[in-house]
Motif scaffolding. Structure first.
Motif, PDB file in Angstrom:
ATOM      1  N   GLY A  59       0.779  -1.231   0.000  1.00  0.00           N
ATOM      2  CA  GLY A  59       0.000   0.000   0.000  1.00  0.00           C
ATOM      3  C   GLY A  59       0.808   1.277   0.000  1.00  0.00           C
ATOM      4  N   VAL A  60       2.133   1.164   0.154  1.00  0.00           N
ATOM      5  CA  VAL A  60       2.979   2.363   0.238  1.00  0.00           C
ATOM      6  C   VAL A  60       3.961   2.398  -0.931  1.00  0.00           C
ATOM      7  N   ILE A  61       3.987   3.515  -1.630  1.00  0.00           N
ATOM      8  CA  ILE A  61       4.982   3.718  -2.677  1.00  0.00           C
ATOM      9  C   ILE A  61       6.272   4.124  -1.984  1.00  0.00           C
ATOM     10  N   ASP A  62       7.276   3.269  -2.043  1.00  0.00           N
ATOM     11  CA  ASP A  62       8.498   3.570  -1.285  1.00  0.00           C
ATOM     12  C   ASP A  62       9.773   3.159  -2.008  1.00  0.00           C
ATOM     13  N   ASP A  63       9.673   2.897  -3.307  1.00  0.00           N
ATOM     14  CA  ASP A  63      10.857   2.447  -4.025  1.00  0.00           C
ATOM     15  C   ASP A  63      10.859   3.037  -5.429  1.00  0.00           C
ATOM     16  N   LEU A  64      12.050   3.258  -5.954  1.00  0.00           N
ATOM     17  CA  LEU A  64      12.201   3.852  -7.276  1.00  0.00           C
ATOM     18  C   LEU A  64      13.079   2.948  -8.134  1.00  0.00           C
ATOM     19  N   LEU A  65      12.600   2.658  -9.329  1.00  0.00           N
ATOM     20  CA  LEU A  65      13.399   1.882 -10.272  1.00  0.00           C
ATOM     21  C   LEU A  65      13.873   2.818 -11.376  1.00  0.00           C
ATOM     22  N   LEU A  66      15.183   2.838 -11.579  1.00  0.00           N
ATOM     23  CA  LEU A  66      15.742   3.649 -12.659  1.00  0.00           C
ATOM     24  C   LEU A  66      16.170   2.720 -13.786  1.00  0.00           C
ATOM     25  N   ILE A  67      16.014   3.191 -14.980  1.00  0.00           N
ATOM     26  CA  ILE A  67      16.348   2.369 -16.139  1.00  0.00           C
ATOM     27  C   ILE A  67      17.745   2.739 -16.617  1.00  0.00           C
ATOM     28  N   HIS A  76       9.603   5.513 -23.601  1.00  0.00           N
ATOM     29  CA  HIS A  76       9.394   4.220 -24.276  1.00  0.00           C
ATOM     30  C   HIS A  76      10.234   3.149 -23.581  1.00  0.00           C
ATOM     31  N   ALA A  77      11.448   3.523 -23.195  1.00  0.00           N
ATOM     32  CA  ALA A  77      12.339   2.578 -22.523  1.00  0.00           C
ATOM     33  C   ALA A  77      11.739   2.118 -21.199  1.00  0.00           C
ATOM     34  N   ILE A  78      11.032   3.028 -20.535  1.00  0.00           N
ATOM     35  CA  ILE A  78      10.429   2.684 -19.250  1.00  0.00           C
ATOM     36  C   ILE A  78       9.322   1.653 -19.434  1.00  0.00           C
ATOM     37  N   VAL A  79       8.493   1.855 -20.430  1.00  0.00           N
ATOM     38  CA  VAL A  79       7.415   0.896 -20.685  1.00  0.00           C
ATOM     39  C   VAL A  79       7.996  -0.463 -21.026  1.00  0.00           C
ATOM     40  N   GLN A  80       9.047  -0.459 -21.848  1.00  0.00           N
ATOM     41  CA  GLN A  80       9.662  -1.730 -22.218  1.00  0.00           C
ATOM     42  C   GLN A  80      10.264  -2.421 -21.008  1.00  0.00           C
ATOM     43  N   PHE A  81      10.904  -1.642 -20.148  1.00  0.00           N
ATOM     44  CA  PHE A  81      11.499  -2.211 -18.940  1.00  0.00           C
ATOM     45  C   PHE A  81      10.423  -2.788 -18.028  1.00  0.00           C
ATOM     46  N   ALA A  82       9.335  -2.048 -17.868  1.00  0.00           N
ATOM     47  CA  ALA A  82       8.264  -2.487 -16.980  1.00  0.00           C
ATOM     48  C   ALA A  82       7.674  -3.812 -17.441  1.00  0.00           C
ATOM     49  N   ASN A  83       7.648  -4.013 -18.741  1.00  0.00           N
ATOM     50  CA  ASN A  83       7.084  -5.249 -19.275  1.00  0.00           C
ATOM     51  C   ASN A  83       7.914  -6.475 -18.907  1.00  0.00           C
ATOM     52  N   VAL A  84       9.202  -6.272 -18.650  1.00  0.00           N
ATOM     53  CA  VAL A  84      10.058  -7.418 -18.338  1.00  0.00           C
ATOM     54  C   VAL A  84      10.481  -7.447 -16.869  1.00  0.00           C
ATOM     55  N   ALA A  85      10.054  -6.454 -16.095  1.00  0.00           N
ATOM     56  CA  ALA A  85      10.493  -6.359 -14.705  1.00  0.00           C
ATOM     57  C   ALA A  85       9.658  -7.256 -13.803  1.00  0.00           C
ATOM     58  N   SER A  86       9.614  -8.528 -14.117  1.00  0.00           N
ATOM     59  CA  SER A  86       8.831  -9.439 -13.298  1.00  0.00           C
ATOM     60  C   SER A  86       9.464  -9.575 -11.925  1.00  0.00           C
ATOM     61  N   GLY A  87       8.631  -9.753 -10.925  1.00  0.00           N
ATOM     62  CA  GLY A  87       9.136  -9.873  -9.570  1.00  0.00           C
ATOM     63  C   GLY A  87       9.209  -8.545  -8.856  1.00  0.00           C
ATOM     64  N   ARG A  88       9.082  -7.458  -9.578  1.00  0.00           N
ATOM     65  CA  ARG A  88       9.063  -6.146  -8.933  1.00  0.00           C
ATOM     66  C   ARG A  88       7.659  -5.575  -9.046  1.00  0.00           C
ATOM     67  N   GLN A  89       7.234  -4.975  -7.974  1.00  0.00           N
ATOM     68  CA  GLN A  89       5.919  -4.349  -7.945  1.00  0.00           C
ATOM     69  C   GLN A  89       5.973  -3.039  -8.735  1.00  0.00           C
TER      70      GLN A  89
END
Ligand code: ZN
Length: 147
Positions: A59-67, A76-89
């Motif tokens: 329930g808490v946004i507390d982490d940042l993923l940088l590409i 566009h790179a972010i969307v592509q990364f998100a599609n393969v970032a399994s295991g991360r919320q």
């Protein structure tokens, strides 16, 4: 201000397919992460800072993923990364506006609809008063800042 009510079911939290659901489940952001977003936006100015919002606490946004290798403003790179970032919320996205207006553009709304369900825009001068949160549909969200 639109307040969206949502309850987190443990199995839903683990699934990480938030963008397929209409209910916004994240209504809190950690103060520490918020400070990081403000600082990163200020340091990137006048270019655009962007990243993926994530969560380690239900329930808490507390982490940042940088590409790695992402060009400033290249979402566009972010969307592509998100599609393969399994295991991360994947909660949603953050990006900065070098202007004083934290409102989503048409391009932003198109981007929002493709990843997560909470989207933060940090506007210049990148203070606690110059950011806003939006749903994928472009409705303003109220996020509570927690310790
Ligand atoms: Zn934008």
């Amino acid at each position: 201000m639109v307040r969206i009510k949502g309850v987190i079911a443990p199995d839903e939290h683990a699934r990480g397919k938030a963008h397929t659901r209409r209910t916004v489940r994240f209504r809190s952001i950690s103060g520490r992460l918020l400070e990081l977003l403000l600082q990163s936006s200020a340091q990137t100015h006048p270019k655009e800072f962007s990243g993926i919002l994530s969560s380690k606490t239900p329930g808490v946004i507390d982490d940042l993923l940088l590409i790695p290798g992402t060009v400033s403003g290249d979402r566009h790179a972010i969307v592509q990364f998100a599609n393969v970032a399994s295991g991360r919320q994947i909660v949603g996205s953050v990006h900065s506006h070098p202007s004083p207006y934290p409102f989503p553009s048409e391009a932003d709304l198109g981007f929002f609809s493709r990843i997560g369900d909470v989207h933060i825009i940090v506007a210049h001068p990148y203070t606690r008063r110059s950011w806003r949160a939006w749903s994928s549909a472009g409705e303003e969200l109220t996020l509570q800042v927690v310790v």
